[in-house]
Design a protein around this motif. Structure first.
Motif, mmCIF file in Angstrom:
data_model
loop_
_atom_site.group_PDB
_atom_site.id
_atom_site.type_symbol
_atom_site.label_atom_id
_atom_site.label_comp_id
_atom_site.label_asym_id
_atom_site.label_seq_id
_atom_site.Cartn_x
_atom_site.Cartn_y
_atom_site.Cartn_z
ATOM 1 N N UNK A 190 13.500 43.359 36.480
ATOM 2 C CA UNK A 190 13.604 44.169 37.031
ATOM 3 C C UNK A 190 15.549 44.822 36.926
ATOM 4 N N UNK A 191 15.735 45.492 36.634
ATOM 5 C CA UNK A 191 17.632 46.452 36.056
ATOM 6 C C UNK A 191 17.986 47.248 37.735
ATOM 7 N N UNK A 192 19.154 46.743 37.915
ATOM 8 C CA UNK A 192 19.657 47.089 39.544
ATOM 9 C C UNK A 192 21.015 46.917 39.074
ATOM 10 N N UNK A 193 21.727 48.392 39.361
ATOM 11 C CA UNK A 193 22.991 49.427 39.444
ATOM 12 C C UNK A 193 23.854 48.676 40.132
ATOM 13 N N UNK A 194 24.554 47.396 39.316
ATOM 14 C CA UNK A 194 25.160 46.346 40.373
ATOM 15 C C UNK A 194 26.729 47.127 39.917
ATOM 16 N N UNK A 195 27.118 48.572 39.895
ATOM 17 C CA UNK A 195 28.027 49.001 39.845
ATOM 18 C C UNK A 195 29.422 48.539 40.687
ATOM 19 N N UNK A 196 29.032 49.131 41.483
ATOM 20 C CA UNK A 196 29.634 48.834 42.704
ATOM 21 C C UNK A 196 30.329 47.473 43.474
ATOM 22 N N UNK A 197 29.463 46.987 42.984
ATOM 23 C CA UNK A 197 29.729 45.260 42.868
ATOM 24 C C UNK A 197 30.610 44.937 42.657
ATOM 25 N N UNK A 202 36.119 42.856 40.228
ATOM 26 C CA UNK A 202 37.698 43.280 39.754
ATOM 27 C C UNK A 202 38.715 42.758 40.815
ATOM 28 N N UNK A 203 38.168 44.519 42.090
ATOM 29 C CA UNK A 203 39.400 45.062 43.238
ATOM 30 C C UNK A 203 40.215 43.252 43.411
ATOM 31 N N UNK A 204 38.609 42.491 43.789
ATOM 32 C CA UNK A 204 38.919 41.634 44.937
ATOM 33 C C UNK A 204 39.303 40.601 43.733
ATOM 34 N N UNK A 205 39.543 40.240 42.853
ATOM 35 C CA UNK A 205 40.370 39.425 41.497
ATOM 36 C C UNK A 205 42.206 40.444 41.685
ATOM 37 N N UNK A 206 41.595 41.062 41.718
ATOM 38 C CA UNK A 206 43.090 42.216 41.675
ATOM 39 C C UNK A 206 43.765 41.392 42.928
ATOM 40 N N UNK A 207 43.449 41.776 44.019
ATOM 41 C CA UNK A 207 43.806 41.868 45.160
ATOM 42 C C UNK A 207 43.966 39.857 45.615
ATOM 43 N N UNK A 208 43.192 39.088 45.166
ATOM 44 C CA UNK A 208 43.739 38.375 44.984
ATOM 45 C C UNK A 208 45.009 37.052 44.156
ATOM 46 N N UNK A 209 45.550 37.679 42.792
ATOM 47 C CA UNK A 209 46.376 37.699 42.052
ATOM 48 C C UNK A 209 47.597 38.040 43.075
ATOM 49 N N UNK A 210 47.009 39.594 43.640
ATOM 50 C CA UNK A 210 48.558 39.896 43.779
ATOM 51 C C UNK A 210 49.046 39.028 45.335
ATOM 52 N N UNK A 211 47.912 38.425 46.178
ATOM 53 C CA UNK A 211 47.449 37.299 47.115
ATOM 54 C C UNK A 211 48.836 36.233 46.417
ATOM 55 N N UNK A 212 47.838 35.578 45.981
ATOM 56 C CA UNK A 212 48.678 34.292 45.052
ATOM 57 C C UNK A 212 50.030 35.352 45.158
ATOM 58 N N UNK A 213 50.507 36.239 44.034
ATOM 59 C CA UNK A 213 52.194 36.117 43.874
ATOM 60 C C UNK A 213 53.022 36.431 45.120
ATOM 61 N N UNK A 214 52.133 36.982 46.354
ATOM 62 C CA UNK A 214 53.134 37.489 47.896
ATOM 63 C C UNK A 214 53.127 36.267 48.085
#
Length: 450
Positions: A190-197, A202-214
């Protein structure tokens, strides 16, 4: 044998015709010929009877065969209609699947695709069949080559692709090897569209970096603020001691008590600042997982509180139990609960009971005391920061200890509850997961106290 005339015997019709046609009357009257003709007549008759029976059997068999053929035709029609309906339903199911069903030959050429391919990539199925799938994943050629060379039975990967309208998407690839006997013939999966995930990750990792900085900034801020707050408090404490020494000859009675009260308030303020710092860091500061025997942890705790007057500890559990967890954090919880049981105890001899059990997913601990007990209406209130059941003028307390316990357990996925009877003591039960649970809803589902 009497001589018979031809006309006296009812010969078979074919025989009679031949006699009339071929034999002269004088020959037909010969006894030998008569015997012969009678034998032929008998044979004709038997043959006619046998033929009739055969015709009857054939007629019956033909009817049965006709009925059987008609039934087989009906069954074949029904099966054909069922097969057509099943095929149609299968096509509808395949068409409704949001994942791409794909079959490749051993070279990676596309043999089969369902309609989801068109919905995801914009390319039609007809123009994509018989093309190599690397034509569509050209930016990931090296990764695809590694996938096809993999010895794993099921291959999992996330690959970037550009759609027909040049839009970048991410496709989750899951392929399994196909074999015909011992020969490798291709791949299916199968192929599946996982773009949203992928974007969410990526957003979660960015938020985690921001959270660690904060969090780091907050820790630094808290440290600076606490230092700046503690400095004048220490100055006030020192000044009050110096003033008291300088005018000690003039102080008496209530004035001396006022100075003592002043320094008590300074110490309380410093304890509150330390408590706020501890509460803000509770659950956020990661400690190292350790493998240890429960007895070593409890021995350290008992020794810590052995100088708190008359305190007797009862340990109720398997002392050889081995834990693999954050020893420092677990010790902090037990220490707060033990301290709470000692500080608010109204008995001349303090008894502290510590017990523990385990199951497949968690440990359950309890810390009990023989103190005054806690009224049910305060069972939730005592876990709120700065909440105390006694006035601070009667008992010095920051009201932070149990709040820290609750916060740590919430972070780790554990839960805490109270059992208490007035004048008979209190037991705090809490669960400690063997593996930390990050999802609060999962923690709620695993709550054994609900």
């Amino acid at each position: 044998m009497p001589t018979l005339e031809i006309t006296d015997v009812n010969y078979h019709r074919l025989l009679k015709r031949q006699i009339r046609k071929s034999l002269p009357p004088e020959l037909a009257e010969s006894p030998e010929i008569q015997d012969f003709l009678l034998s032929v007549h008998q044979a004709y008759s038997e043959f006619q009877d046998d033929l009739g029976r055969v015709e009857l059997i054939l007629e019956q068999s033909s009817g049965e065969l006709f009925k059987a053929n008609r039934e087989l035709s009906r069954i074949a029609q029904e099966k054909t209609e069922e097969a057509a309906l099943t095929s149609k339903r299968l096509e509808e199911v395949v068409s409704s699947i949001t994942e791409v069903l794909v079959q490749l030959d051993k070279s990676g050429n596309i043999i089969y695709l369902n309609n989801a391919w068109e919905n995801i990539t914009g390319y039609t199925v007809s123009e994509s069949l018989n093309r190599n799938w690397m034509d569509f994943f050209s930016d990931s050629a090296e990764e695809i080559h590694q996938i096809l060379e993999s010895d794993l039975q099921t291959i999992e990967a996330t690959i970037k692709i550009f759609t027909a309208n040049k839009k970048e998407i991410w496709v989750g690839v899951s392929l399994s090897h196909q074999y015909a006997g011992d020969q490798h013939v291709g791949y299916i999966g199968t192929f599946s569209d996982v773009t949203e995930r992928i974007n969410a990750d990526k957003k979660l990792k960015s938020y985690m970096r921001d959270l660690e900085r904060i969090n780091a900034e907050l820790d630094q801020f808290a440290y600076v603020v606490s230092h700046d707050l503690k400095a004048p408090l220490r100055a006030i404490n020192n000044l009050s001691e110096w003033i008291e020494e300088d005018i000690s000859h003039m102080l008496e009675g209530e004035t001396i008590d006022q100075f003592r009260l002043l320094r008590g308030r300074v110490h309380r303020m410093e304890s509150l600042i330390n408590g706020i710092l501890s509460y803000s860091r509770a659950g956020r500061i990661k400690t190292v997982r350790e493998r240890f025997v429960i007895k070593t942890l409890l021995d350290d705790l008992c020794e810590t509180f052995s100088n708190k007057g008359t305190v007797r500890f009862n340990l109720e559990g398997n002392l050889d139990l081995i834990l693999d967890t954050e020893k420092i954090t677990l010790s902090q919880i037990l220490q707060n609960l033990i301290s709470n049981g000692i500080k608010y105890n109204d008995k001349p001899e303090v008894e502290i009971a510590i017990g523990w059990t385990e199951d497949a997913t968690k440990f359950e601990f309890y810390v009990g005391d023989n103190g005054p007990g806690i009224s049910p209406e305060f069972h939730e209130r005592i876990f709120v920061i700065f909440q105390t059941l006694q006035a601070r003028d009667e008992m010095e307390s920051t009201g932070v200890g149990l709040a820290i316990v609750k916060k740590i357990l919430d972070e780790k996925g554990g839960v805490i509850r109270i059992e208490s009877k007035m004048n008979e003591g209190t037991k705090f039960f809490f669960t400690w997961p063997k593996n930390e649970i990050k999802d609060p809803e999962a923690s709620l589902k695993n709550n054994p106290f609900q």
